[in-house]
Design a protein around this motif. Structure first.
Motif, PDB file in Angstrom:
ATOM      1  N   UNK A  92     -29.415  71.526  11.806  1.00 30.81           N
ATOM      2  CA  UNK A  92     -30.540  71.059  12.610  1.00 30.81           C
ATOM      3  C   UNK A  92     -29.974  70.341  13.822  1.00 30.81           C
ATOM      4  N   UNK A  93     -30.824  70.050  14.773  1.00 31.04           N
ATOM      5  CA  UNK A  93     -30.405  69.310  15.951  1.00 31.04           C
ATOM      6  C   UNK A  93     -31.329  68.110  16.103  1.00 31.04           C
ATOM      7  N   UNK A  94     -30.733  66.967  16.424  1.00 31.10           N
ATOM      8  CA  UNK A  94     -31.525  65.770  16.694  1.00 31.10           C
ATOM      9  C   UNK A  94     -31.232  65.340  18.123  1.00 31.10           C
ATOM     10  N   UNK A  95     -31.936  64.324  18.576  1.00 30.05           N
ATOM     11  CA  UNK A  95     -31.683  63.863  19.935  1.00 30.05           C
ATOM     12  C   UNK A  95     -30.310  63.207  20.058  1.00 30.05           C
ATOM     13  N   UNK A 105     -21.186  67.884  -5.553  1.00 30.74           N
ATOM     14  CA  UNK A 105     -21.265  68.166  -6.988  1.00 30.74           C
ATOM     15  C   UNK A 105     -22.380  67.351  -7.644  1.00 30.74           C
ATOM     16  N   UNK A 106     -22.993  67.895  -8.661  1.00 29.06           N
ATOM     17  CA  UNK A 106     -24.037  67.178  -9.386  1.00 29.06           C
ATOM     18  C   UNK A 106     -25.398  67.230  -8.734  1.00 29.06           C
ATOM     19  N   UNK A 107     -25.558  68.072  -7.698  1.00 32.09           N
ATOM     20  CA  UNK A 107     -26.861  68.238  -7.063  1.00 32.09           C
ATOM     21  C   UNK A 107     -27.120  67.313  -5.885  1.00 32.09           C
ATOM     22  N   UNK A 108     -26.152  66.511  -5.490  1.00 32.89           N
ATOM     23  CA  UNK A 108     -26.338  65.612  -4.356  1.00 32.89           C
ATOM     24  C   UNK A 108     -26.034  66.297  -3.038  1.00 32.89           C
ATOM     25  N   UNK A 109     -26.149  65.545  -1.951  1.00 31.71           N
ATOM     26  CA  UNK A 109     -25.828  66.097  -0.634  1.00 31.71           C
ATOM     27  C   UNK A 109     -25.421  64.985   0.315  1.00 31.71           C
ATOM     28  N   UNK A 110     -24.776  65.397   1.391  1.00 29.82           N
ATOM     29  CA  UNK A 110     -24.448  64.476   2.474  1.00 29.82           C
ATOM     30  C   UNK A 110     -24.955  65.113   3.762  1.00 29.82           C
ATOM     31  N   UNK A 111     -25.738  64.348   4.501  1.00 32.07           N
ATOM     32  CA  UNK A 111     -26.245  64.796   5.793  1.00 32.07           C
ATOM     33  C   UNK A 111     -25.488  64.027   6.864  1.00 32.07           C
ATOM     34  N   UNK A 112     -24.867  64.760   7.777  1.00 31.15           N
ATOM     35  CA  UNK A 112     -24.037  64.142   8.807  1.00 31.15           C
ATOM     36  C   UNK A 112     -24.609  64.450  10.178  1.00 31.15           C
ATOM     37  N   UNK A 113     -24.744  63.414  11.003  1.00 33.45           N
ATOM     38  CA  UNK A 113     -25.099  63.590  12.408  1.00 33.45           C
ATOM     39  C   UNK A 113     -23.806  63.449  13.202  1.00 33.45           C
ATOM     40  N   UNK A 114     -23.477  64.512  13.928  1.00 32.76           N
ATOM     41  CA  UNK A 114     -22.275  64.533  14.752  1.00 32.76           C
ATOM     42  C   UNK A 114     -22.661  64.023  16.140  1.00 32.76           C
TER      43      UNK A 114
END
Length: 186
Positions: A92-95, A105-114
Motif C-alpha cells: 500500500x502507499x501512504x502519504x 510465524x504463528x499468524x502474526x504480521x509486521x507492517x512497515x512504513x518505508x
C-alpha cells in the motif's frame, strides 16, 4: 515533595509514574503515596496515591521468544527487509511512504512504513499461535533486551534503545496486542 497549598490528588499522575518505574523493575501490586509536610501545621498531607497493578506471575518478567528482530530491520530498504522477512503479503502507499505487510510465524504480521526508502515505522502484531506475555520483558520478543523506560498496565515503552527513537507495547488482556516502533521519524 514541595506541595504546600496543593490539593489532595494533585500528584496522582506522579504516583502512577512511580508504579511504571516499579513495574519496569518487576515490582507490581505496590501502593504509592506521595506525601508532603504541611507547614506550619507540621501535619503530613497525602497529595497523590496510586495502586500499582499486579504483574502476571513469572510471565511478565520472563524472557520472551524472539518473534522478529526489529533492530536488524530498522533503517533497511525494501530489498534488505524482504531478505529477512520474505515477500510482502500486502502493499500500500501512504502519504509518508510505501507500506508493506509481512507474515510472521504463528499468524502474526509486521507492517512497515518505508519513509525515505528506509524501514521507519513498524506495527508488529503477534499471532494467536505465538502469544507474548505483556510486561517489562515483552521487548525481547522483538529484539529489544534493555529494560523499559516506562511500564504500566496500559503500556511499556523504550526510548533510544539500539538507535531506535521509540518502541511501545500495548496489551490485549494478559498478552501483547501490538508493538509500535518509530525508528527515526516522529
Amino acid at each position: 515533595m514541595t506541595g504546600q497549598g496543593k490539593q489532595p490528588g494533585a500528584f496522582d499522575g506522579f504516583a502512577r509514574g512511580i508504579c511504571g518505574t516499579l513495574a519496569a523493575k518487576g515490582v507490581g501490586g505496590a501502593i504509592v503515596h506521595v506525601l508532603d509536610e504541611d507547614q506550619p501545621a507540621g501535619k503530613w498531607v497525602e497529595l497523590g496515591k496510586a495502586d500499582c497493578p499486579q504483574l502476571a506471575k513469572g510471565d511478565a518478567t520472563a524472557p520472551a521468544k524472539l518473534l522478529v528482530d526489529v533492530p536488524s530491520l530498522s533503517g533497511k530498504d525494501e530489498v534488505a527487509v524482504a531478505k529477512l522477512l520474505g515477500k510482502p503479503t500486502a502493499k500500500d502507499k501512504s502519504k509518508y511512504g510505501q507500506k508493506r505487510r509481512y507474515a510472521l510465524p504463528g499468524g502474526g504480521n509486521v507492517e512497515i512504513t518505508f519513509i525515505g526508502g528506509k524501514a521507519d515505522w513498524m506495527e508488529i502484531t503477534p499471532g494467536k499461535d505465538a502469544p507474548v506475555p505483556f510486561g517489562p520483558a515483552c521487548g525481547q520478543a522483538i529484539g529489544i533486551s534493555a529494560a523499559p523506560a516506562f511500564a504500566s498496565a496500559a503500556t511499556v515503552r523504550w526510548d533510544g534503545v539500539n538507535g531506535i527513537q521509540s518502541v511501545e507495547a500495548f496489551p490485549a488482556g494478559a498478552h501483547v496486542g501490538y508493538w509500535y516502533v518509530k525508528v527515526k521519524t516522529r
